[in-house]
Scaffold this motif. Structure first.
Motif, short mmCIF file in Angstrom:
data_model
loop_
_atom_site.label_atom_id
_atom_site.label_comp_id
_atom_site.label_asym_id
_atom_site.label_seq_id
_atom_site.Cartn_x
_atom_site.Cartn_y
_atom_site.Cartn_z
N HIS A 167 0.74 -1.00 0.18
CA HIS A 167 -0.02 -0.03 0.06
C HIS A 167 0.82 1.29 0.05
O HIS A 167 0.93 2.18 -0.80
CB HIS A 167 -1.03 0.02 1.47
N ASP A 168 1.82 1.22 0.73
CA ASP A 168 2.68 2.46 0.93
C ASP A 168 3.48 2.53 -0.50
O ASP A 168 3.50 3.74 -0.90
CB ASP A 168 3.95 2.25 1.83
N ILE A 169 3.88 1.34 -1.18
CA ILE A 169 4.36 1.61 -2.65
C ILE A 169 3.23 2.27 -3.47
O ILE A 169 3.67 3.16 -4.30
CB ILE A 169 5.00 0.43 -3.12
N ASP A 170 2.16 1.72 -3.43
CA ASP A 170 1.12 2.14 -4.14
C ASP A 170 0.66 3.82 -3.92
O ASP A 170 0.21 4.29 -4.81
CB ASP A 170 -0.36 1.33 -3.90
N CYS A 171 0.82 4.12 -2.74
CA CYS A 171 0.73 5.33 -2.58
C CYS A 171 1.77 6.37 -3.02
O CYS A 171 1.81 7.63 -2.89
CB CYS A 171 0.47 5.64 -1.06
N GLY A 172 2.97 5.77 -3.49
CA GLY A 172 3.94 6.70 -4.03
C GLY A 172 5.21 6.82 -3.10
O GLY A 172 5.91 7.59 -3.18
N ILE A 173 5.38 6.08 -1.93
CA ILE A 173 6.26 5.94 -1.03
C ILE A 173 7.35 5.14 -1.59
O ILE A 173 7.10 3.69 -1.70
CB ILE A 173 5.81 5.59 0.27
N LEU A 174 8.33 5.54 -1.85
CA LEU A 174 9.78 4.80 -2.49
C LEU A 174 10.48 4.03 -1.17
O LEU A 174 11.07 2.79 -1.41
CB LEU A 174 10.54 5.65 -3.12
N ASN A 175 10.75 4.66 0.01
CA ASN A 175 11.37 4.10 1.06
C ASN A 175 10.78 4.86 2.24
O ASN A 175 10.72 5.94 2.40
CB ASN A 175 13.05 4.61 0.72
N ILE A 176 10.98 4.08 3.41
CA ILE A 176 10.52 4.66 4.85
C ILE A 176 11.69 4.08 5.65
O ILE A 176 11.95 2.87 5.53
CB ILE A 176 9.36 3.80 5.13
N GLU A 177 12.14 4.77 6.53
CA GLU A 177 13.16 4.42 7.43
C GLU A 177 12.64 5.05 8.85
O GLU A 177 12.19 6.23 8.72
CB GLU A 177 14.48 5.29 7.13
N ILE A 178 12.64 4.17 9.93
CA ILE A 178 12.25 4.62 11.23
C ILE A 178 13.41 4.45 12.21
O ILE A 178 13.99 3.48 12.24
CB ILE A 178 11.14 4.06 11.72
N PHE A 179 13.71 5.68 12.72
CA PHE A 179 14.67 5.71 13.76
C PHE A 179 14.12 5.89 15.21
O PHE A 179 13.08 6.48 15.47
CB PHE A 179 15.75 6.77 13.78
N ARG A 180 14.77 5.33 16.54
CA ARG A 180 14.10 5.65 17.79
C ARG A 180 15.17 5.85 18.68
O ARG A 180 16.49 5.46 18.46
CB ARG A 180 13.35 4.48 18.25
N THR A 181 15.06 6.82 19.51
CA THR A 181 15.60 7.10 20.73
C THR A 181 14.83 7.45 21.94
O THR A 181 13.80 7.96 21.88
CB THR A 181 16.59 8.38 20.74
N GLY A 182 15.02 6.28 22.98
CA GLY A 182 13.95 6.44 24.00
C GLY A 182 12.70 5.93 23.43
O GLY A 182 12.51 4.90 22.71
N ASN A 183 11.64 6.96 23.61
CA ASN A 183 10.19 6.51 23.24
C ASN A 183 10.05 7.40 21.79
O ASN A 183 8.85 7.42 21.42
CB ASN A 183 9.32 6.46 24.18
N ARG A 184 10.91 8.41 21.43
CA ARG A 184 10.72 9.04 20.28
C ARG A 184 10.99 8.57 19.10
O ARG A 184 12.15 8.08 19.07
CB ARG A 184 11.42 10.60 20.59
N MET A 185 10.20 8.51 18.04
CA MET A 185 10.72 8.12 16.75
C MET A 185 10.83 9.21 16.06
O MET A 185 9.87 10.36 15.86
CB MET A 185 9.43 6.98 16.36
N PHE A 186 11.52 8.72 14.78
CA PHE A 186 11.96 9.75 13.72
C PHE A 186 11.62 9.18 12.54
O PHE A 186 12.44 7.78 12.30
CB PHE A 186 13.22 10.39 13.92
#
Length: 113
Positions: free
Chosen positions: A36-55
């Motif tokens: 679905h992400d690809i179908d929406c036009g998202i080519l790449n996703i990266e998620i990073f975390r420190t403590g409970n905060r995500m980026f």
């Protein structure tokens, strides 16, 4: 290609964070969601975390819009199930608008070309 950076908090509980990360381990995300992400036009996703905060970094096609993605999300019951599951681990940032999960970040610095 466009790039967007977003932030969101997890519920500050070690076990909850462990389970959330397990859902995002290589090969663990639901294939219907990644497609679905690809179908929406998202080519790449990266998620990073420190403590409970995500980026999160989204790299998208040039004509990607969050409005179009929201429409596609609303029409897909699998996405609704995934988002409901993930919301059990997540909590909004203190400055998020009502109902807002991932908050778009503003770039304040860039070096180089």
């Amino acid at each position: 290609m466009k790039r967007f950076c977003l932030a969101l908090d997890l519920i500050d509980d070690a076990e909850s964070i462990r389970v959330y990360e397990a859902h995002h381990a290589p090969g663990a995300a639901w294939p219907e969601v990644t497609q679905h992400d690809i179908d929406c036009g998202i080519l790449n996703i990266e998620i990073f975390r420190t403590g409970n905060r995500m980026f999160m970094i989204l790299e998208t096609v040039d004509d990607f819009t969050f409005e179009k993605k929201a429409e596609m999300d609303a029409a897909n019951p699998i996405i609704a199930k995934w988002e409901a599951l993930m919301w059990g681990f997540q909590q909004p940032l203190p400055w998020a608008k009502p109902g807002e999960k991932w908050v778009l970040m503003d770039r304040i610095f860039k070096s180089g070309l």
